[in-house]
Each structure stands twice: as C-alpha cells, then as structure tokens.
Scaffold this active site. Structure first.
Site, short mmCIF file in Angstrom:
data_model
loop_
_atom_site.label_atom_id
_atom_site.label_comp_id
_atom_site.label_asym_id
_atom_site.label_seq_id
_atom_site.Cartn_x
_atom_site.Cartn_y
_atom_site.Cartn_z
N ASP A 183 48.52 -0.71 -38.33
CA ASP A 183 47.55 -0.47 -37.27
C ASP A 183 46.23 -1.19 -37.53
O ASP A 183 45.40 -1.33 -36.64
CB ASP A 183 47.25 1.04 -37.15
CG ASP A 183 48.05 1.72 -36.07
OD1 ASP A 183 48.33 1.07 -35.04
OD2 ASP A 183 48.39 2.90 -36.25
N LYS A 207 57.58 2.71 -29.29
CA LYS A 207 57.45 1.90 -30.51
C LYS A 207 58.79 1.83 -31.24
O LYS A 207 59.19 0.77 -31.73
CB LYS A 207 56.34 2.48 -31.42
CG LYS A 207 54.94 2.28 -30.84
CD LYS A 207 53.84 3.04 -31.58
CE LYS A 207 52.49 2.81 -30.89
NZ LYS A 207 51.37 3.51 -31.53
N GLN A 235 50.26 8.12 -35.77
CA GLN A 235 49.82 8.12 -34.37
C GLN A 235 48.59 9.01 -34.22
O GLN A 235 48.57 10.15 -34.70
CB GLN A 235 50.97 8.59 -33.47
CG GLN A 235 50.67 8.52 -31.98
CD GLN A 235 50.55 7.08 -31.45
OE1 GLN A 235 51.10 6.15 -32.03
NE2 GLN A 235 49.82 6.91 -30.38
#
Ligand code: GUN
Length: 306
Positions: free
Chosen positions: A120, A53, A97
C-alpha cells in the site's frame, strides 16, 4: 465539444494484462508472488474492496490469502498477525484494509508491516522514499491517477494541478507524484479560502474528499482534466434527485437498487465543463486494484532479487 470520458476499466485491463504476462515469466522460474489481505470485521464497503482485490490476484496468477480477524480484534493480536506475515516466505505483499475499528491503533499496525512487503506504500519509511523520489511502493490510488493521465496522453509537466483533499492515502501522495512529474501543485482542504477559485486554476483537478458532488461547475476551469477519487453511495431519495437530476441512467439505477454511486465531483457539471474526466464508477476505482497488483509483483521481484 463533449468532454472526453477517461475509462478506468480499459486502463485497468491493460495493466492487469501486463502484470499477468510478468507473473507468467516469474512462474517459469518457479516464483509465484503472494499477497495477504487483512480485513477486520464486516464493513460492507471494505468487504467489496477486498473481494475485488482477491479476484484481481486470481486473474493475474498472484497467490492470495484473505485473512478476516473479528471486529473485536486487539492491536496486539493484529501486530502478531502482521509479524507472522512479515516472516512468511510465500507472502510478498501485506495489505491491511482501512479503516480499522476504533479500539485498534492503526498507526502502530501500519508501522509493523515490513516496508519490503508494504504494497500500500503506507509505511513511513516508504512515505519518506516517495517524498525524496527514491524507488518505493507508491500508494495505489495516487499511482493509478498518474497511470490514467499518462496512458490517456494527458501531459503533466508544467501544468497546474490542484488536489482537493489532504489525506495520507490519496491527497498527499498524489501531490508528490504530480510534483515529480513537474506539475505545479496546490493542495486544498477544509480551511482553504476561496476554494472554487483556487480549484478553477487547475489544468488537472483531483477530487479526494469523500463528499458527494462537492466539486461543482464553479470549481472547474473549462477544458480541465478532472480526476474523481470519490466513491459515495447515495441512498437518500432527495439527495439523489438533487445531484442526479438530468442523468436518467443514475436515476434508473437508484430506482432499481435503492442506492447509486456518485463521486466527489458533480456528475452533470463535470460532463458539461471539463475537457476530460473520470466517471464514477469506472474511473479511478479500477486503477487502485490494478496498481496493487503492480506493487505486489514489484515487491516479489525486489524481495526475491529477480
Ligand atoms: N481503504 C481505502 N483505500 C484503501 C487502500 O488503498 N488501501 C487500504 N489498505 N485500505 C484502504
């Protein structure tokens, strides 16, 4: 006719190029989007995902910060960290995460991320916006599935879509996105009766369960499009022999590395039965990161009103 392979790397590159161009346009106005990635502990899979990422940010010109609290971090400490990121002007997107360690209340942490910076799309505010078809950040993997279909010219409207797996991250949001594209959607799960028969009705079959090669030939209608979200690393020789027999490249890789990646769909069965499918690796995975870049760019635009 051999099945068409849907190349996720190629589609990722297209999207990253589009983002890079738009980041340049913003730069001309003195704006640089910024992403903070929070990775707790040292889970090797999370480490690879977050590293990729960050690399993508560098490629497209997005400012990135990789924050790595120790595995023993408390919920309170993470809440403080998130609160700080919520208030920092150079940060447009915050990504925590998953999975988080057991001692951390993950739901509480995700709820603390400002919905405006929730790249997200996991905050309940944004989940509600997705369900009611309001503009919002869309969870990256499901958003990637739609991009694969659209950019490969595969029509969705009127089609039967079956999703195997009901997770908050993939299965549920994928169902709403496909519904908004006018598919007729079914979600299957561990309690579904006659699962192969239900899956076999799908024109578009999404596998997102996290079990290697779970979706076998009897789940797949001949000619269907199969999207495989699973990324499973196999290290057991017997399992590799059984799943990858007749696939010399996978077997060779296992011999060389001691592990091999397979999806949730049986790799040989899907190639024999589907009309089109995403391989593992190189299918859905690359899109997850591309869509994170799209969401970060979009968050920067919204927050800075450009
Ligand atoms: N863990 C597995 N997939 C994801 C994802 O898309 N986002 C985050 N934050 N964590 C994940």
């Amino acid at each position: 006719m051999p099945a068409r392979i849907l190349n996720g790397n190629r589609i990722r590159d297209q999207i990253l190029l589009e983002v890079e161009n738009e980041v340049e346009t913003l730069a001309a106005r003195g704006i640089r989007p910024g992403l903070a990635a929070v990775r707790v502990g040292d889970d090797p899979a999370s480490e690879i995902y977050v590293r990729n990422k960050i690399k993508a940010c560098e490629k497209v010109g997005i400012h990135s910060e990789h924050i790595t609290p120790p595995a023993a971090v408390t919920t309170g400490e993470l809440l403080e960290l998130v609160d700080d990121l919520n208030h920092r002007d150079e940060i447009d997107g915050i990504l925590v995460q998953l999975p988080l360690p057991d001692q951390v209340d993950a739901a509480k942490v995700l709820l603390a991320v400002s919905p405006q910076k929730d790249v997200d799309g996991f905050h309940p505010f944004n989940v509600g916006a997705l369900v009611t078809k309001r503009p919002s950040p869309i969870p990256c993997t499901p958003a990637g599935l739609i991009q694969i279909l659209k950019r490969s010219g595969i029509s969705i409207a009127g089609k039967r879509a079956v999703i195997v797996g009901r997770s908050d991250i993939v299965g549920k949001p994928a169902a709403f996105l496909l519904l908004h594209e006018n598919a007729t959607v079914t979600i299957c799960h561990s309690k579904t009766e006659n699962l192969p028969a239900v899956a076999r009705e799908a024109d578009i079959l999404v596998a997102a369960i996290g079990r290697p090669a779970f979706v076998t030939g009897d789940f797949i209608k001949p000619g269907a499009t199969v999207l495989d979200v699973g990324i499973n690393s196999l290290t057991d020789a017997e399992q590799v022999e059984s799943i990858c027999s007749g696939l010399p490249k996978k077997l060779e890789r296992f011999r060389a590395k001691g592990s091999v990646l397979v999806g949730d769909v049986h790799p040989k069965d899907v190639a024999e039965t589907a009309g089109a499918y995403t391989p593992v690796p190189g299918g859905v995975g690359p899109l997850t990161i591309a869509m994170l870049m799209v969401n970060t760019l979009q968050a920067a635009r919204q927050r800075r009103a450009t």
